[in-house]
Scaffold this motif. Sequence first.
Motif, mmCIF file in Angstrom:
data_model
loop_
_atom_site.group_PDB
_atom_site.id
_atom_site.type_symbol
_atom_site.label_atom_id
_atom_site.label_comp_id
_atom_site.label_asym_id
_atom_site.label_seq_id
_atom_site.Cartn_x
_atom_site.Cartn_y
_atom_site.Cartn_z
ATOM 1 N N ILE A 86 0.822 -1.218 0.000
ATOM 2 C CA ILE A 86 0.000 0.000 0.000
ATOM 3 C C ILE A 86 0.859 1.274 0.000
ATOM 4 O O ILE A 86 0.326 2.385 -0.039
ATOM 5 N N LEU A 87 2.183 1.106 0.032
ATOM 6 C CA LEU A 87 3.062 2.279 0.027
ATOM 7 C C LEU A 87 2.883 3.152 -1.216
ATOM 8 O O LEU A 87 2.927 4.378 -1.117
ATOM 9 N N PRO A 88 2.699 2.570 -2.408
ATOM 10 C CA PRO A 88 2.532 3.435 -3.592
ATOM 11 C C PRO A 88 1.357 4.403 -3.482
ATOM 12 O O PRO A 88 1.362 5.465 -4.113
ATOM 13 N N LEU A 89 0.336 4.006 -2.674
ATOM 14 C CA LEU A 89 -0.807 4.899 -2.506
ATOM 15 C C LEU A 89 -0.397 6.219 -1.855
ATOM 16 O O LEU A 89 -1.028 7.261 -2.079
ATOM 17 N N VAL A 90 0.640 6.164 -1.037
ATOM 18 C CA VAL A 90 1.131 7.360 -0.363
ATOM 19 C C VAL A 90 2.258 8.018 -1.154
ATOM 20 O O VAL A 90 2.285 9.230 -1.331
ATOM 21 N N GLU A 91 3.186 7.211 -1.612
ATOM 22 C CA GLU A 91 4.399 7.757 -2.230
ATOM 23 C C GLU A 91 4.119 8.517 -3.521
ATOM 24 O O GLU A 91 4.668 9.595 -3.753
ATOM 25 N N LYS A 92 3.269 7.958 -4.384
ATOM 26 C CA LYS A 92 3.049 8.579 -5.692
ATOM 27 C C LYS A 92 2.408 9.965 -5.598
ATOM 28 O O LYS A 92 2.939 10.933 -6.163
ATOM 29 N N PRO A 93 1.283 10.120 -4.876
ATOM 30 C CA PRO A 93 0.697 11.469 -4.779
ATOM 31 C C PRO A 93 1.593 12.456 -4.037
ATOM 32 O O PRO A 93 1.620 13.643 -4.358
ATOM 33 N N LEU A 94 2.362 11.942 -3.052
ATOM 34 C CA LEU A 94 3.271 12.828 -2.328
ATOM 35 C C LEU A 94 4.373 13.334 -3.256
ATOM 36 O O LEU A 94 4.708 14.519 -3.254
ATOM 37 N N ASP A 95 4.919 12.433 -4.069
ATOM 38 C CA ASP A 95 5.945 12.836 -5.030
ATOM 39 C C ASP A 95 5.387 13.843 -6.034
ATOM 40 O O ASP A 95 6.057 14.814 -6.411
ATOM 41 N N GLN A 96 4.159 13.621 -6.478
ATOM 42 C CA GLN A 96 3.535 14.542 -7.432
ATOM 43 C C GLN A 96 3.329 15.929 -6.819
ATOM 44 O O GLN A 96 3.519 16.954 -7.473
ATOM 45 N N LEU A 97 2.925 15.937 -5.544
ATOM 46 C CA LEU A 97 2.692 17.207 -4.860
ATOM 47 C C LEU A 97 4.000 17.992 -4.716
ATOM 48 O O LEU A 97 4.050 19.192 -4.995
ATOM 49 N N LEU A 98 5.069 17.308 -4.286
ATOM 50 C CA LEU A 98 6.358 17.976 -4.120
ATOM 51 C C LEU A 98 6.888 18.489 -5.454
ATOM 52 O O LEU A 98 7.447 19.585 -5.537
ATOM 53 N N GLN A 99 6.687 17.701 -6.498
ATOM 54 C CA GLN A 99 7.143 18.111 -7.823
ATOM 55 C C GLN A 99 6.373 19.346 -8.307
ATOM 56 O O GLN A 99 6.947 20.264 -8.885
ATOM 57 N N ALA A 100 5.067 19.360 -8.058
ATOM 58 C CA ALA A 100 4.249 20.496 -8.472
ATOM 59 C C ALA A 100 4.648 21.767 -7.736
ATOM 60 O O ALA A 100 4.569 22.872 -8.290
ATOM 61 N N TRP A 101 5.082 21.649 -6.504
ATOM 62 C CA TRP A 101 5.490 22.812 -5.713
ATOM 63 C C TRP A 101 6.969 23.161 -5.893
ATOM 64 O O TRP A 101 7.450 24.112 -5.298
ATOM 65 N N GLY A 102 7.675 22.375 -6.700
ATOM 66 C CA GLY A 102 9.091 22.663 -6.926
ATOM 67 C C GLY A 102 9.967 22.319 -5.737
ATOM 68 O O GLY A 102 11.045 22.895 -5.568
ATOM 69 N N VAL A 103 9.522 21.346 -4.908
ATOM 70 C CA VAL A 103 10.295 20.946 -3.727
ATOM 71 C C VAL A 103 11.129 19.722 -4.074
ATOM 72 O O VAL A 103 10.623 18.739 -4.621
ATOM 73 N N GLU A 104 12.422 19.786 -3.748
ATOM 74 C CA GLU A 104 13.358 18.711 -4.099
ATOM 75 C C GLU A 104 13.863 18.027 -2.832
ATOM 76 O O GLU A 104 14.206 18.689 -1.853
ATOM 77 N N ALA A 105 13.882 16.696 -2.847
ATOM 78 C CA ALA A 105 14.376 15.937 -1.697
ATOM 79 C C ALA A 105 15.899 15.980 -1.660
ATOM 80 O O ALA A 105 16.564 15.974 -2.688
ATOM 81 N N ILE A 106 16.438 16.056 -0.448
ATOM 82 C CA ILE A 106 17.881 15.995 -0.258
ATOM 83 C C ILE A 106 18.249 14.549 0.046
ATOM 84 O O ILE A 106 18.047 14.061 1.149
ATOM 85 N N ALA A 107 18.750 13.852 -0.972
ATOM 86 C CA ALA A 107 19.120 12.427 -0.854
ATOM 87 C C ALA A 107 17.897 11.584 -0.525
ATOM 88 O O ALA A 107 16.757 12.040 -0.601
ATOM 89 N N SER A 108 18.107 10.340 -0.174
ATOM 90 C CA SER A 108 17.013 9.432 0.175
ATOM 91 C C SER A 108 17.395 8.676 1.431
ATOM 92 O O SER A 108 18.571 8.546 1.769
ATOM 93 N N VAL A 109 16.396 8.195 2.135
ATOM 94 C CA VAL A 109 16.646 7.493 3.401
ATOM 95 C C VAL A 109 17.499 6.253 3.129
ATOM 96 O O VAL A 109 17.207 5.461 2.233
ATOM 97 N N GLY A 110 18.568 6.105 3.922
ATOM 98 C CA GLY A 110 19.448 4.949 3.793
ATOM 99 C C GLY A 110 20.619 5.184 2.858
ATOM 100 O O GLY A 110 21.555 4.361 2.835
ATOM 101 N N SER A 111 20.611 6.261 2.091
ATOM 102 C CA SER A 111 21.723 6.507 1.168
ATOM 103 C C SER A 111 22.949 6.981 1.933
ATOM 104 O O SER A 111 22.849 7.599 2.990
ATOM 105 N N GLU A 112 24.127 6.658 1.391
ATOM 106 C CA GLU A 112 25.394 7.054 2.004
ATOM 107 C C GLU A 112 26.017 8.136 1.124
ATOM 108 O O GLU A 112 26.292 7.906 -0.058
#
Length: 230
Positions: free
Chosen positions: A161-187
């Motif tokens: 059920i994660l895609p139900l949350v991740e996809k609209p959240l990613d779309q919202l951030l993209q529409a607002w021009g918000v960029e993530a700094i790296a990803s969880v677990g990345s080194e």
Amino acid sequence: MPDDDLTQKLQNLMQCVGISSFKSLSAAAGVSERQILQLRRGKLKQMRVEVLLKLAKVLQLSLSELAANFSDASSDYQVLNLTVDTRNLTQSINTGIDLVQENTNLKGEYERIVLMLQQQQELLQQEFQESGLEILESLLLFWPTAAQKARENPQLEAVKILPLVEKPLDQLLQAWGVEAIASVGSEIPYNPQLHELLAGVAQPGEIVKVCYIGYRKGEKLLHRAKVNRL
């Protein structure tokens, strides 16, 4: 007062300011010789205030001094003062009316601008809410059902059920021009401008692990990514 006396008095005043004839006085003051003749005869009540002001200016007298010199009765002087006072009062009233009208116009314009800004703010807020709801539509429609099924079936894999949350959240951030700094677990190399250490000390460039994601919008930093040393 006899006309001859007033004429002589006027000539004396003219001589003091270097004016040699009534014709020259007429030209200097911008009045007619007929009006000067009225002054010589003491007929102030028949003369306009504007004419008297011009003559007084050329003769280097105040209006009251001119009236005192050429009035054959105290009543003339009083009438002149009353005329001037009435004229000044009328000008003051007209000026006051103009100021009140101007203030009323400014107040009306201010209220119109405030109302327009309020309407624009409400419109922008409505557009913002509508665009956000449109992006989150799938989450709003399907998340309650998915959450209920997860409660009913504890063995259901949450990853489904994660895609139900991740996809609209990613779309919202993209529409607002918000960029993530790296990803969880990345080194990634430690950058104190973009990362916040949860514990300990690290040198810039030292490899760290992202525990909580951060965000930025263009050049503006919204949240530092929280990291730990390896």
